[in-house]
Scaffold this active site. Sequence first.
Site, PDB file in Angstrom:
ATOM      1  N   LYS A  62      17.572  -7.870 -10.513  1.00  0.00           N
ATOM      2  CA  LYS A  62      16.447  -8.324 -11.354  1.00  0.00           C
ATOM      3  C   LYS A  62      16.048  -7.209 -12.305  1.00  0.00           C
ATOM      4  O   LYS A  62      16.320  -6.030 -12.071  1.00  0.00           O
ATOM      5  CB  LYS A  62      15.242  -8.757 -10.510  1.00  0.00           C
ATOM      6  CG  LYS A  62      14.622  -7.671  -9.610  1.00  0.00           C
ATOM      7  CD  LYS A  62      13.561  -6.818 -10.276  1.00  0.00           C
ATOM      8  CE  LYS A  62      13.015  -5.750  -9.340  1.00  0.00           C
ATOM      9  NZ  LYS A  62      12.314  -4.645  -9.997  1.00  0.00           N
ATOM     10  N   ASP A  75       9.115  -7.547  -3.092  1.00  0.00           N
ATOM     11  CA  ASP A  75       9.814  -8.269  -4.160  1.00  0.00           C
ATOM     12  C   ASP A  75      10.826  -9.273  -3.615  1.00  0.00           C
ATOM     13  O   ASP A  75      11.551  -9.914  -4.366  1.00  0.00           O
ATOM     14  CB  ASP A  75      10.462  -7.301  -5.181  1.00  0.00           C
ATOM     15  CG  ASP A  75      11.457  -6.366  -4.538  1.00  0.00           C
ATOM     16  OD1 ASP A  75      11.616  -6.423  -3.300  1.00  0.00           O
ATOM     17  OD2 ASP A  75      12.085  -5.572  -5.278  1.00  0.00           O
TER      18      ASP A  75
HETATM   19  O1  C5P Z   1       6.984  -3.933   0.011  1.00  0.00           O
HETATM   20  P1  C5P Z   1       7.917  -2.785  -0.106  1.00  0.00           P
HETATM   21  O2  C5P Z   1       8.330  -2.256   1.242  1.00  0.00           O
HETATM   22  O3  C5P Z   1       9.091  -3.057  -0.964  1.00  0.00           O
HETATM   23  O4  C5P Z   1       7.115  -1.620  -0.834  1.00  0.00           O
HETATM   24  C1  C5P Z   1       7.559  -0.284  -0.865  1.00  0.00           C
HETATM   25  C2  C5P Z   1       6.381   0.616  -1.179  1.00  0.00           C
HETATM   26  O5  C5P Z   1       5.916   0.388  -2.498  1.00  0.00           O
HETATM   27  C3  C5P Z   1       5.158   0.351  -0.297  1.00  0.00           C
HETATM   28  O6  C5P Z   1       5.194   1.127   0.862  1.00  0.00           O
HETATM   29  C4  C5P Z   1       4.012   0.742  -1.192  1.00  0.00           C
HETATM   30  O7  C5P Z   1       3.872   2.148  -1.167  1.00  0.00           O
HETATM   31  C5  C5P Z   1       4.498   0.386  -2.559  1.00  0.00           C
HETATM   32  N1  C5P Z   1       4.025  -0.918  -3.052  1.00  0.00           N
HETATM   33  C6  C5P Z   1       2.695  -1.043  -3.452  1.00  0.00           C
HETATM   34  N2  C5P Z   1       2.252  -2.249  -3.940  1.00  0.00           N
HETATM   35  C7  C5P Z   1       3.083  -3.309  -4.048  1.00  0.00           C
HETATM   36  C8  C5P Z   1       4.441  -3.187  -3.660  1.00  0.00           C
HETATM   37  C9  C5P Z   1       4.870  -1.973  -3.172  1.00  0.00           C
HETATM   38  O8  C5P Z   1       1.912  -0.089  -3.367  1.00  0.00           O
HETATM   39  N3  C5P Z   1       2.630  -4.463  -4.552  1.00  0.00           N
END
Ligand code: C5P
Length: 293
Positions: free
Chosen positions: A11, A137
């Site tokens: 993406k 995502d």
């Molecule tokens: O959800 P995911 O594990 O992919 O997110 C990785 C990191 O990115 C999270 O630990 C957080 O620090 C940050 N994040 C965030 N806000 C979001 C998505 C991700 O702060 N909406």
Amino acid sequence: MEAIKRPAPAKINLALDILGPRPDGYHEMRMVMQTVSLCDTVTLSEGEAGFTLDTDGDFLPAGEKTLEEQAAESFFRELGRPCPPLSVGLEKRTPAYAGLGGGSADVAALLRLLRERYAPELSTEVLERIGLTVGSDMPFCVRGGTVLAEGRGEILTDLPPLPPCWLAICKPDFSLPTGEMFAKVRGRIFQSRPDIDGMARALGEGRLEGVAKRLYNVFEEVLPAETREEIQGIKTAMRCCGALNAAMSGSGPAVFGLFQREEEAMAAAESLGTWCGQTFTARPVGQLDGPAV
Ligand code: C5P
């Protein structure tokens, strides 16, 4: 069971805005996300015991559970059935830790494969919810297409498709860890914000130029000083090669340029490939619902 093999498309973020921190530690997002034809390939077959993941011939050692295994377990928990022994193979092409959702795309493709094989009746909404248990995502990567993503990234609204165009994608030879990029955003007031409503209108009217002029990613404002020049340089090079516009994708460092013509995108990829990491050309891809993408 016969092995089934499907693409796991990457993406890009046509626009990325961060509205502020949330009480749960995440950030409130507003993004226009677009699936692209640059992809890995994921193969699913029934294994002999447990869960095995083979990435281009490298079997991962047992120990911490991979996102793939966690997603498979969530999937079968949702079905109320025990997880059968599974063997998953990844052929990687999308660079990892690039802002192109490569890792999430693989997990999303696995979820679509599991649905195809074990529960074709399962709705995409349920699959998106299962995906969210392993990453913000993931819901978008399950659905695909051209989508407005809000909340953590899980509140999805389909948008009209990006008009036909070509993309050149460049991944410089450094990484920008997502967690660190979000940490830099905390407490920050951005100088500019993307015009996401304007971009949605331009998509509705099928105006590629209207979309292109609104490409914007607020993460570009918090790039570490030593990387800012290189990202700017890639964007400038894309425009010199005929891109309508260029921006960084996700938390970076991959940069994409939007082109009207294939030859221009190919020339940009070739020219950038001589001085700046890995380059690719790609096209936008529509929704990934259903087994055959
Ligand atoms: O959800 P995911 O594990 O992919 O997110 C990785 C990191 O990115 C999270 O630990 C957080 O620090 C940050 N994040 C965030 N806000 C979001 C998505 C991700 O702060 N909406």
